[in-house]
Design an enzyme around this catalytic site. Sequence first.
Site, PDB file in Angstrom:
ATOM      1  N   GLU A  99      35.043  52.034  72.651  1.00 41.78           N
ATOM      2  CA  GLU A  99      35.486  50.948  71.761  1.00 41.78           C
ATOM      3  C   GLU A  99      36.430  49.997  72.516  1.00 41.78           C
ATOM      4  O   GLU A  99      36.321  48.782  72.422  1.00 41.78           O
ATOM      5  CB  GLU A  99      36.206  51.572  70.562  1.00 41.78           C
ATOM      6  CG  GLU A  99      36.609  50.589  69.504  1.00 41.78           C
ATOM      7  CD  GLU A  99      35.574  50.386  68.410  1.00 41.78           C
ATOM      8  OE1 GLU A  99      34.815  51.314  68.126  1.00 41.78           O
ATOM      9  OE2 GLU A  99      35.519  49.276  67.872  1.00 41.78           O
ATOM     10  N   ASP A 102      40.617  56.739  64.242  1.00 48.00           N
ATOM     11  CA  ASP A 102      39.301  56.784  63.593  1.00 48.00           C
ATOM     12  C   ASP A 102      38.395  57.825  64.237  1.00 48.00           C
ATOM     13  O   ASP A 102      37.762  58.639  63.565  1.00 48.00           O
ATOM     14  CB  ASP A 102      38.615  55.412  63.674  1.00 48.00           C
ATOM     15  CG  ASP A 102      39.432  54.346  62.991  1.00 48.00           C
ATOM     16  OD1 ASP A 102      40.360  54.699  62.236  1.00 48.00           O
ATOM     17  OD2 ASP A 102      39.153  53.153  63.210  1.00 48.00           O
TER      18      ASP A 102
END
Length: 388
Positions: free
Chosen positions: A162, A174
Amino acid sequence: MRPSVVEEFVHVYSPGSHEIRSFFAPGRVNLIGEHIDYNGGLVMPAALTQGITATCRPRSDRLVRLRSREDTLSIEIDLDRPITPDPARGWGNYPAGVVSELLLRGINLNGADVLFTTTLPQGAGLSSSAAMEVLTAFSLLTLAGAPTSDLKAIALLGQKVENQFIGVNCGIMDQFAVALGKKDCALLLNCESQEYHYVPVALDSHVLVIMDTAWQRRLTDSKYNERRAQCDAVLRLLGEDAPRDGLVHASWDQVLFHVSDPTLRRRARHVISEQTRVEQASQVLASGNLAAFGRLLTASHTSLREDYEVTGPHLDTIVDAALHATGCLGARMTGAGFGGCAIALVEQEAVPDFTASVRSAYLRETRLEPAFYETHAADGAHETTEEE
Ligand code: GLA
């Protein structure tokens, strides 16, 4: 009747002799501790029952082909060619980034056909991207016969993708929740030490309702990175007084002393006060004081609105409507903000009245139709035998 995922897989990719296997990774909701994972803070996310399933079959060549039941994109990755981010690849950049990272780490990946199916609303701030990253890593590692027991390592790999492949400077919350979630529990995660333990989510006669504003998160990535940069700027201004283990450990007096810019002061105030709310939340949750837990949720939203400025009119409207509805003990935005979802702690019996009243108030204000999901804390990434 809708065909099963395996039937659909065979329809999309045609019959074949290799075994078809399915894997699941959930979305996540963050109960409290927002925008402090990248400031060394404590966060309290839970994995959801909703998530993404990857139905996979190994191939005899070096191609990874990806399709989604919810989308027409068809993606092909050649394991023998360099893999770089490509805007035309859309959501396929998440799995592509993971494939690239696994190859860089010397994992001997096989070619595979993969069909994704999802029960997670996209762009709603429930971490569909982290779910996709963790799911791809978990599935392809399993197909390659590599171990998947180190879920923390898989979460960190997802975060790296990410950050570096996708270009969003997110924290670790997350991917951790998606990989390590546990049924009926939230994860109390120290983002600095990466130590965690499970906190039972015993809500008695209450439930958590997810309220989707139907306002897709926009500008999130740039605003997100901007907030991170502002926190780094505060740390620089704190100079010698800057805590080594993250801005959450700074004191408000130090901020007042070193930081004169009013915006940066407010950002720091959110970070410092949110950490305290998480500590209090874990205590009141353990003692079953749901009224106090609800008040902390609402206080978190106020801080995110006033000091961190990541809520926006849609989230504020839906939270306000929730707080005025019957049976609601507290409500807040969840995730990065600017749109997406909020959560509310609602008395079970009042849920129908609650959703009706929030829906009508929100619709009147915004002309958007919100969606509501009752949710329960669920397990993290795993192989599955039935459709989830
Ligand atoms: C996004 C990021 C997380 C976290 C939240 C805000 O979901 O991916 O790392 O920073 O925003 O709490």
